[in-house]
Design a protein around this motif. Structure first.
Motif, mmCIF file in Angstrom:
data_model
loop_
_atom_site.group_PDB
_atom_site.id
_atom_site.type_symbol
_atom_site.label_atom_id
_atom_site.label_comp_id
_atom_site.label_asym_id
_atom_site.label_seq_id
_atom_site.Cartn_x
_atom_site.Cartn_y
_atom_site.Cartn_z
ATOM 1 N N ASP A 1 0.830 -1.207 0.000
ATOM 2 C CA ASP A 1 0.000 0.000 0.000
ATOM 3 C C ASP A 1 0.868 1.262 0.000
ATOM 4 O O ASP A 1 0.605 2.207 -0.756
ATOM 5 N N GLU A 2 1.913 1.268 0.840
ATOM 6 C CA GLU A 2 2.832 2.411 0.879
ATOM 7 C C GLU A 2 3.586 2.545 -0.443
ATOM 8 O O GLU A 2 3.785 3.642 -0.953
ATOM 9 N N TYR A 3 4.010 1.418 -0.986
ATOM 10 C CA TYR A 3 4.718 1.421 -2.260
ATOM 11 C C TYR A 3 3.835 1.986 -3.370
ATOM 12 O O TYR A 3 4.283 2.779 -4.195
ATOM 13 N N THR A 4 2.569 1.603 -3.375
ATOM 14 C CA THR A 4 1.630 2.107 -4.382
ATOM 15 C C THR A 4 1.505 3.622 -4.281
ATOM 16 O O THR A 4 1.528 4.326 -5.296
ATOM 17 N N ARG A 5 1.400 4.141 -3.062
ATOM 18 C CA ARG A 5 1.326 5.603 -2.886
ATOM 19 C C ARG A 5 2.605 6.274 -3.381
ATOM 20 O O ARG A 5 2.560 7.324 -4.024
ATOM 21 N N LEU A 6 3.748 5.666 -3.092
ATOM 22 C CA LEU A 6 5.021 6.225 -3.540
ATOM 23 C C LEU A 6 5.109 6.254 -5.063
ATOM 24 O O LEU A 6 5.497 7.267 -5.654
ATOM 25 N N THR A 7 4.744 5.169 -5.719
ATOM 26 C CA THR A 7 4.827 5.145 -7.183
ATOM 27 C C THR A 7 3.847 6.136 -7.799
ATOM 28 O O THR A 7 4.148 6.732 -8.836
ATOM 29 N N GLN A 8 2.698 6.325 -7.171
ATOM 30 C CA GLN A 8 1.757 7.330 -7.672
ATOM 31 C C GLN A 8 2.366 8.724 -7.589
ATOM 32 O O GLN A 8 2.190 9.537 -8.501
ATOM 33 N N GLN A 9 3.105 8.994 -6.512
ATOM 34 C CA GLN A 9 3.772 10.294 -6.377
ATOM 35 C C GLN A 9 4.874 10.457 -7.417
ATOM 36 O O GLN A 9 5.040 11.540 -7.979
ATOM 37 N N TYR A 10 5.631 9.388 -7.688
ATOM 38 C CA TYR A 10 6.646 9.459 -8.745
ATOM 39 C C TYR A 10 5.988 9.694 -10.105
ATOM 40 O O TYR A 10 6.467 10.499 -10.910
ATOM 41 N N ASP A 11 4.904 8.988 -10.382
ATOM 42 C CA ASP A 11 4.189 9.181 -11.648
ATOM 43 C C ASP A 11 3.700 10.622 -11.772
ATOM 44 O O ASP A 11 3.814 11.244 -12.830
ATOM 45 N N ARG A 12 3.171 11.150 -10.672
ATOM 46 C CA ARG A 12 2.665 12.534 -10.678
ATOM 47 C C ARG A 12 3.809 13.524 -10.883
ATOM 48 O O ARG A 12 3.684 14.470 -11.662
#
Length: 118
Positions: free
Chosen positions: A65-76
């Motif tokens: 779940d934390e990793y998913t949030r992190l990758t979303q921030q990188y994508d953004r």
């Protein structure tokens, strides 16, 4: 009237492209690491059933779940950087063409101030 030199800002464009490439490479590394972790987690879940495995599965879910949030921030970040750089360089091109069409009077003074010859 001398023509403004657009080359200076183009160097920054190359820098931004390099940053975008670095972020893309890092994102690829992150995705590969996540896939490896998910594969290991799946294998453990399939072959190891014990009380402690439920704790492990829960902790891995939290990590995911934390990793998913992190990758979303990188994508953004990547999308925002690309969009921002396009806006800056479009504005630069528009300003360059407007400045190139001006001549004489105060615009010549401003141009001379912005583009000193030596």
């Amino acid at each position: 009237m001398t023509t403004p030199n657009p080359g200076t800002l183009q160097i920054d464009n190359a820098t931004i492209k390099n940053v975008l490439h670095t972020v893309e490479t890092h994102m690829g590394t992150m995705r590969a690491a996540a896939t490896a972790v998910e594969d290991i987690n799946k294998e453990i879940h399939e072959h190891f059933q014990a009380a402690c495995s439920s704790v492990y599965v829960q902790k891995m879910k939290e990590w995911h779940d934390e990793y998913t949030r992190l990758t979303q921030q990188y994508d953004r970040f990547h999308a925002d950087l690309a969009a921002g750089s396009n806006t800056v360089f479009s504005g630069h091109d528009a300003a360059y063409h407007v400045a190139g069409g001006m001549g004489g009077g105060y615009s010549a003074i401003v141009e001379a101030g912005l583009n000193p010859t030596g």
